[in-house]
Design an enzyme around this catalytic site. Structure first.
Site, PDB file in Angstrom:
ATOM      1  N   THR A  88     138.204  94.095 111.720  1.00  0.00           N
ATOM      2  CA  THR A  88     139.399  93.267 111.872  1.00  0.00           C
ATOM      3  C   THR A  88     140.343  93.533 110.706  1.00  0.00           C
ATOM      4  O   THR A  88     139.926  93.542 109.553  1.00  0.00           O
ATOM      5  CB  THR A  88     139.024  91.774 111.904  1.00  0.00           C
ATOM      6  OG1 THR A  88     137.975  91.576 112.856  1.00  0.00           O
ATOM      7  CG2 THR A  88     140.204  90.916 112.296  1.00  0.00           C
ATOM      8  N   ALA A  89     141.607  93.722 111.024  1.00  0.00           N
ATOM      9  CA  ALA A  89     142.585  94.177 110.027  1.00  0.00           C
ATOM     10  C   ALA A  89     143.044  93.064 109.093  1.00  0.00           C
ATOM     11  O   ALA A  89     142.992  91.880 109.424  1.00  0.00           O
ATOM     12  CB  ALA A  89     143.803  94.768 110.747  1.00  0.00           C
ATOM     13  N   SER A 116     137.534  97.829 109.091  1.00  0.00           N
ATOM     14  CA  SER A 116     138.759  98.343 109.691  1.00  0.00           C
ATOM     15  C   SER A 116     139.444  99.351 108.778  1.00  0.00           C
ATOM     16  O   SER A 116     139.482  99.181 107.551  1.00  0.00           O
ATOM     17  CB  SER A 116     139.730  97.195 109.985  1.00  0.00           C
ATOM     18  OG  SER A 116     140.983  97.683 110.415  1.00  0.00           O
ATOM     19  N   TYR A 139     141.146 104.756 113.693  1.00  0.00           N
ATOM     20  CA  TYR A 139     142.147 105.095 114.685  1.00  0.00           C
ATOM     21  C   TYR A 139     142.461 106.583 114.490  1.00  0.00           C
ATOM     22  O   TYR A 139     142.411 107.082 113.368  1.00  0.00           O
ATOM     23  CB  TYR A 139     143.434 104.295 114.483  1.00  0.00           C
ATOM     24  CG  TYR A 139     143.337 102.836 114.840  1.00  0.00           C
ATOM     25  CD1 TYR A 139     143.648 102.393 116.114  1.00  0.00           C
ATOM     26  CD2 TYR A 139     142.959 101.891 113.884  1.00  0.00           C
ATOM     27  CE1 TYR A 139     143.578 101.051 116.438  1.00  0.00           C
ATOM     28  CE2 TYR A 139     142.883 100.553 114.192  1.00  0.00           C
ATOM     29  CZ  TYR A 139     143.199 100.132 115.471  1.00  0.00           C
ATOM     30  OH  TYR A 139     143.114  98.801 115.789  1.00  0.00           O
ATOM     31  N   THR A 165     138.286 103.785 117.719  1.00  0.00           N
ATOM     32  CA  THR A 165     139.052 102.933 118.618  1.00  0.00           C
ATOM     33  C   THR A 165     139.924 103.810 119.505  1.00  0.00           C
ATOM     34  O   THR A 165     140.796 104.528 119.018  1.00  0.00           O
ATOM     35  CB  THR A 165     139.909 101.933 117.830  1.00  0.00           C
ATOM     36  OG1 THR A 165     139.042 101.072 117.075  1.00  0.00           O
ATOM     37  CG2 THR A 165     140.746 101.084 118.764  1.00  0.00           C
ATOM     38  N   LYS A 252     135.099 102.535 120.849  1.00  0.00           N
ATOM     39  CA  LYS A 252     135.485 101.131 121.033  1.00  0.00           C
ATOM     40  C   LYS A 252     136.747 101.067 121.893  1.00  0.00           C
ATOM     41  O   LYS A 252     137.739 101.735 121.594  1.00  0.00           O
ATOM     42  CB  LYS A 252     135.746 100.472 119.681  1.00  0.00           C
ATOM     43  CG  LYS A 252     136.104  98.990 119.772  1.00  0.00           C
ATOM     44  CD  LYS A 252     136.281  98.392 118.383  1.00  0.00           C
ATOM     45  CE  LYS A 252     136.530  96.898 118.455  1.00  0.00           C
ATOM     46  NZ  LYS A 252     137.837  96.568 119.062  1.00  0.00           N
ATOM     47  N   SER A 275     135.377  96.644 125.333  1.00  0.00           N
ATOM     48  CA  SER A 275     136.363  95.784 124.680  1.00  0.00           C
ATOM     49  C   SER A 275     137.734  95.973 125.304  1.00  0.00           C
ATOM     50  O   SER A 275     138.086  97.075 125.731  1.00  0.00           O
ATOM     51  CB  SER A 275     136.421  96.141 123.184  1.00  0.00           C
ATOM     52  OG  SER A 275     137.499  95.501 122.542  1.00  0.00           O
ATOM     53  N   HIS A 277     140.219  94.987 123.283  1.00  0.00           N
ATOM     54  CA  HIS A 277     140.925  94.863 121.994  1.00  0.00           C
ATOM     55  C   HIS A 277     141.381  93.416 121.759  1.00  0.00           C
ATOM     56  O   HIS A 277     142.454  93.164 121.216  1.00  0.00           O
ATOM     57  CB  HIS A 277     142.128  95.807 121.956  1.00  0.00           C
ATOM     58  CG  HIS A 277     142.458  96.295 120.568  1.00  0.00           C
ATOM     59  ND1 HIS A 277     142.174  97.564 120.140  1.00  0.00           N
ATOM     60  CD2 HIS A 277     143.046  95.683 119.512  1.00  0.00           C
ATOM     61  CE1 HIS A 277     142.587  97.712 118.887  1.00  0.00           C
ATOM     62  NE2 HIS A 277     143.108  96.570 118.491  1.00  0.00           N
ATOM     63  N   ASP A 308     132.722  93.029 122.819  1.00  0.00           N
ATOM     64  CA  ASP A 308     133.440  92.067 121.985  1.00  0.00           C
ATOM     65  C   ASP A 308     134.523  91.391 122.816  1.00  0.00           C
ATOM     66  O   ASP A 308     134.841  91.807 123.922  1.00  0.00           O
ATOM     67  CB  ASP A 308     133.991  92.709 120.711  1.00  0.00           C
ATOM     68  CG  ASP A 308     135.301  93.450 120.911  1.00  0.00           C
ATOM     69  OD1 ASP A 308     135.743  93.634 122.058  1.00  0.00           O
ATOM     70  OD2 ASP A 308     135.891  93.858 119.900  1.00  0.00           O
ATOM     71  N   GLY A 309     135.044  90.302 122.251  1.00  0.00           N
ATOM     72  CA  GLY A 309     136.098  89.553 122.922  1.00  0.00           C
ATOM     73  C   GLY A 309     135.598  88.253 123.500  1.00  0.00           C
ATOM     74  O   GLY A 309     134.853  88.239 124.475  1.00  0.00           O
ATOM     75  N   GLY A 310     135.980  87.132 122.888  1.00  0.00           N
ATOM     76  CA  GLY A 310     135.698  85.822 123.456  1.00  0.00           C
ATOM     77  C   GLY A 310     134.377  85.195 123.093  1.00  0.00           C
ATOM     78  O   GLY A 310     134.071  84.100 123.571  1.00  0.00           O
ATOM     79  N   ARG A 312     132.175  82.888 121.329  1.00  0.00           N
ATOM     80  CA  ARG A 312     132.378  81.707 120.495  1.00  0.00           C
ATOM     81  C   ARG A 312     131.136  80.820 120.403  1.00  0.00           C
ATOM     82  O   ARG A 312     131.131  79.843 119.659  1.00  0.00           O
ATOM     83  CB  ARG A 312     133.532  80.851 121.050  1.00  0.00           C
ATOM     84  CG  ARG A 312     134.892  81.530 121.032  1.00  0.00           C
ATOM     85  CD  ARG A 312     135.374  81.810 119.607  1.00  0.00           C
ATOM     86  NE  ARG A 312     136.715  82.374 119.587  1.00  0.00           N
ATOM     87  CZ  ARG A 312     137.007  83.671 119.687  1.00  0.00           C
ATOM     88  NH1 ARG A 312     136.005  84.546 119.817  1.00  0.00           N
ATOM     89  NH2 ARG A 312     138.241  84.102 119.652  1.00  0.00           N
TER      90      ARG A 312
END
Length: 394
Positions: A88-89, A116, A139, A165, A252, A275, A277, A308-310, A312
């Protein structure tokens, strides 16, 4: 059983949804929107969490769950649980220690971390933080010689693999960043990026009045990335990368089963991260969890699959594993923890996920990750059918 976590400044949160709201109050609007926002109508951003809610758990009873084992192997590395920190940036916008605090928290939790290329600390500084289970995210930019040198530096510092990525031939249309004229706060840099691009500052682009009226005012960060991404990137990049490194290669941003087949069976990548993103690139694409069963069938257990993504809740982790994933990645909750209380709060985030994972496993009658099989979860109507066999944990 209800758990609460007290982070720095006597801040309590009972779940990661509450943590997000606490983080919103701690950092600037521009910074929060950068972390929390997505592309265009935010449909995919919302879908990432909604999709998990459509899958239901089917508990099994009268199982001895007095002992629970959440550990797993990933590419030969033992993790205390099947959760990784996503790359994560710009984490120093949330807390001055940024990626250093996150790395220390991940090390304390016994899990791997993706670093990242857009980190505020250099790859060397993060590697020297004391965490030995780091993967570096790359990247692919136009300057291929600079990319090659970057990869060599990653190897030299002992990183365990490369996360490539592949869903960013250009940056997505993130209107919140454009509206905020997002630029790096004074004093923050992206030194890893500087090695590849030569860009040393990311300033407010100060759009013309005509551009502003037409909605074309871009964020400086978006503009910088769009100018250096290699939009000609193709599958031929994988053999080139193989020729310059022995590190494991994980792609990714894969969502299509066809792409998964090409990546694994034709180009022999070492792992996939399914993902979209975080809903930040192309809007109205499916959530990773919805594409997971089809990709699992295509990959046929040849390489680890991470989504990844969501994510929780610990129950989200169980659902992902039951559908065939080997692990999940968590990004935004880590940032929210940083914003609320630095390293202790990030440790609290990971501890909360572990407790919820253990609790869900107990209530579902699963004593180890191998016992989280396909029939633990009920897919929504219309979802593809998959095997009920146990999945290997690579």
């Amino acid at each position: 059983m209800t758990s609460t976590v007290t982070a720095a400044h006597d801040t309590q949160f009972y779940n990661l949804h509450e943590l997000e709201e606490l983080a919103r109050r701690r950092i600037s609007r521009a910074a929060f929107d950068f972390y929390a926002g997505g592309a265009e109508d935010l449909a995919s951003l919302r879908e990432n969490q909604v999709a998990f809610s459509r899958y239901k758990l089917l508990p099994r009873m009268l199982v001895d769950v007095s002992r629970i084992d959440t550990s797993c192997l990933l590419l030969g590395h033992k993790l205390s649980m099947p959760v990784l920190v996503a790359p994560t940036a710009l984490q120093a916008m949330a807390h001055p220690q940024g990626e250093l605090a996150t790395a220390r928290a991940a090390a304390a939790a016994g899990i791997a971390m993706g670093v990242s290329i857009n980190a505020n600390y250099t790859m060397e500084e993060v590697a020297d933080s004391g965490h030995s289970m780091l993967f570096f995210q790359v990247y692919v930019f136009k300057n291929r010689e600079a990319v090659q040198q970057l990869v060599k530096d990653v190897e030299r510092k002992g990183y365990k693999g490369l996360i490539i990525t592949v869903d960013c031939p250009t940056a997505g249309n993130r209107e919140q960043d454009a509206r905020n004229h997002f630029a790096l706060p004074e004093g923050l840099t992206v030194k890893n990026m500087e090695r590849v691009t030569g860009v040393q500052e990311v300033k407010d682009p100060s759009p013309s009045s005509k551009d502003a009226v037409e909605g074309k005012d871009d964020s400086a960060y978006h503009s910088m990335h769009t100018s250096v991404y290699d939009q000609s990137l193709s599958w031929d990049f994988i053999p080139w990368l193989r020729s310059i490194t022995k590190l494991p290669i994980l792609l990714k941003g894969i969502l299509s089963p066809d792409d998964a087949h090409i990546a694994v069976h034709r180009y022999g990548v070492d792992g996939l991260i399914i993902s979209n993103h975080g809903g930040r690139q192309c809007d109205y694409v499916p959530a990773a969890v919805d594409m997971l069963p089809q990709i699992v069938q295509v990959v046929n257990r040849k390489v680890p699959i991470i989504i990844d993504g969501g994510v929780r809740r610990g129950s989200d982790v169980v659902k992902a594993l039951a559908l065939g994933a080997d692990a999940v990645m968590v990004g935004r909750p880590i940032i929210y923890g940083l914003a609320v209380g630095g390293q202790p709060a990030v440790e609290a985030v990971l501890s909360m996920l572990r407790r919820e994972l253990e609790l869900t496993m107990k209530l579902c009658g699963c004593t180890s990750l191998r016992s989280i099989v396909r029939n633990v979860v009920i897919a929504p109507p219309g979802a593809p059918a998959t095997s009920s066999m146990a999945h290997s944990r690579l």
